[in-house]
Design an enzyme around this catalytic site. Structure first.
Site, short mmCIF file in Angstrom:
data_model
loop_
_atom_site.label_atom_id
_atom_site.label_comp_id
_atom_site.label_asym_id
_atom_site.label_seq_id
_atom_site.Cartn_x
_atom_site.Cartn_y
_atom_site.Cartn_z
CB SER A 158 74.24 29.84 58.97
OG SER A 158 73.08 29.28 58.38
CE1 TYR A 171 77.19 27.80 54.60
CE2 TYR A 171 75.20 27.36 55.84
CZ TYR A 171 76.06 28.26 55.24
OH TYR A 171 75.78 29.61 55.27
P1 NAD Z 1 78.78 35.44 48.71
O1 NAD Z 1 79.04 34.29 47.81
O2 NAD Z 1 78.01 36.60 48.21
O3 NAD Z 1 80.17 36.01 49.29
C1 NAD Z 1 81.15 35.16 49.80
C2 NAD Z 1 82.51 35.82 49.59
O4 NAD Z 1 83.49 34.96 50.20
C3 NAD Z 1 82.88 35.96 48.10
O5 NAD Z 1 83.31 37.28 47.84
C4 NAD Z 1 84.01 34.95 47.92
O6 NAD Z 1 84.99 35.36 46.96
C5 NAD Z 1 84.60 34.91 49.32
N1 NAD Z 1 85.38 33.69 49.56
C6 NAD Z 1 85.03 32.41 49.24
N2 NAD Z 1 86.04 31.58 49.57
C7 NAD Z 1 87.02 32.35 50.11
C8 NAD Z 1 88.31 32.07 50.64
N3 NAD Z 1 88.80 30.82 50.65
N4 NAD Z 1 89.06 33.09 51.11
C9 NAD Z 1 88.57 34.36 51.08
N5 NAD Z 1 87.36 34.68 50.59
C10 NAD Z 1 86.61 33.69 50.11
O7 NAD Z 1 78.09 34.81 50.01
P2 NAD Z 1 77.29 35.42 51.23
O8 NAD Z 1 75.93 34.90 51.17
O9 NAD Z 1 77.53 36.89 51.36
O10 NAD Z 1 78.01 34.65 52.43
C11 NAD Z 1 78.85 35.27 53.39
C12 NAD Z 1 78.80 34.46 54.67
O11 NAD Z 1 77.47 34.47 55.18
C13 NAD Z 1 79.19 32.99 54.52
O12 NAD Z 1 79.95 32.59 55.63
C14 NAD Z 1 77.85 32.28 54.52
O13 NAD Z 1 77.95 30.96 54.96
C15 NAD Z 1 77.09 33.15 55.51
N6 NAD Z 1 75.64 33.03 55.41
C16 NAD Z 1 74.98 33.32 54.25
C17 NAD Z 1 73.61 33.19 54.19
C18 NAD Z 1 72.83 33.47 52.96
O14 NAD Z 1 71.66 33.10 52.92
N7 NAD Z 1 73.40 34.12 51.95
C19 NAD Z 1 72.90 32.78 55.35
C20 NAD Z 1 73.60 32.51 56.50
C21 NAD Z 1 74.97 32.65 56.53
#
Ligand code: NAD
Length: 276
Positions: A158, A171
């Site tokens: 991130s 985080y």
């Molecule tokens: P999201 O909530 O849409 O998806 C996250 C997925 O992870 C979900 O399907 C959830 O069921 C799964 N999950 C959660 N805990 C889990 C576990 N213990 N074991 C297996 N699966 C698990 O979120 P997203 O925004 O797509 O995030 C995905 C990644 O991207 C994360 O690591 C997040 O930190 C990172 N990220 C997101 C953003 C953003 O702005 N959305 C920005 C930077 C980084």
């Protein structure tokens, strides 16, 4: 998906050229958001994909949407913090498709609160999902990749792997930690043909971010519109959210990269929020 995203996604599909033909990829947290888009993109580029997620039924639904026959996509229920579930889920993936070329360690959650009030249990939960999850999936993946003498591991970092924001202590800590892990994997993996890199997205409008908008508005005492404008997108060059497609393109680039020249790196995809 809005119409602009849909059009650009269609254009990309038309240009898809099998850059991951017959590669096998495991993507954690792939039943939603960024991970799901990476699975769709990799599949479109010829990969066989394993959608590993805590939400087993959503993982299976995503897999059947990609390939209802199950020959090219498999949904696996997996809690990435659980050693036994990671070992057995990864074993199932390798057994189903015979090899493992790409691991995208992507599963993640967000919990916001001021540091002085942060509950220890929530701190531990967040660190465990991001860091234990990355470690456990990496360890299992490396055993197979070392046997094959090739592989690419991609961690979902991130901008918070480089920058800090208030209310996000665990985080920010976890995301900085993933860069350290990727560098070690790059050094240990090189002799075995394994590369490791980190993608660092800015804000992407997935369920993880939608949930934060009202939470941050409450904590900061401002409107939800102001959270978007003055907190999330303030430092971008154009006031735009990064999209799931943008992040999936970066993942594809790293997964398909042909040599060890690109390893131990972190790629920021954030509309200029953070410049290296
Ligand atoms: P999201 O909530 O849409 O998806 C996250 C997925 O992870 C979900 O399907 C959830 O069921 C799964 N999950 C959660 N805990 C889990 C576990 N213990 N074991 C297996 N699966 C698990 O979120 P997203 O925004 O797509 O995030 C995905 C990644 O991207 C994360 O690591 C997040 O930190 C990172 N990220 C997101 C953003 C953003 O702005 N959305 C920005 C930077 C980084």
């Amino acid at each position: 998906m809005n119409s602009q995203n849909e059009t650009s996604s269609n254009k990309r599909a038309e240009c898809a050229g099998g850059r991951l033909l017959d590669k096998v990829a495991v993507i954690t947290g792939a039943a939603s958001g960024i991970g799901k888009e990476i699975a769709l993109t990799f599949a479109r580029e010829g990969a066989r994909v394993v959608i590993a997620d805590l939400d087993q039924s959503a993982a299976q639904q995503t897999a059947s949407a990609i390939d209802p026959t199950g020959k090219r996509a498999l949904g696996v229920g997996m809690d990435v913090t659980n050693e036994e579930q990671v070992e057995s889920g990864m074993a199932r993936a390798i057994e189903a498709f015979g090899r493992l070329d790409v691991l995208v360690s992507n599963a993640g959650v967000q919990i916001v609160a001021p540091l002085v009030e942060f509950e220890f249990e929530k701190w531990r939960k967040l660190l465990s999902i991001h860091l234990d999850g990355a470690f456990l999936t990496t360890r299992t993946a490396l055993r197979q990749m070392y046997r094959q003498k090739s592989g690419s591991i991609i961690y979902m970092g991130s901008v918070h792997a480089k920058e800090a924001s208030p209310l996000k202590a665990p985080y920010v800590t976890a995301k900085h930690g993933l860069i350290g892990l990727a560098k070690v994997v790059a050094k240990e993996g090189a002799a075995h043909g394994v590369r490791a890199n980190v993608i660092c997205p800015g804000f992407v409008r997935t369920p993880l971010v939608e949930k934060q908008i009202p939470e941050q508005a409450r904590e900061l005492g401002i409107s939800e519109a102001d959270v978007v404008k003055t907190v999330m997108l303030k430092e971008t060059v154009d006031g735009e959210f990064t999209t799931v497609q943008d992040v999936a393109e970066a993942a594809l680039f790293l997964a398909a990269f042909p040599s060890n020249a690109l390893t131990g790196q972190s790629m920021v995809v954030s509309h200029g929020w953070f410049m290296q």
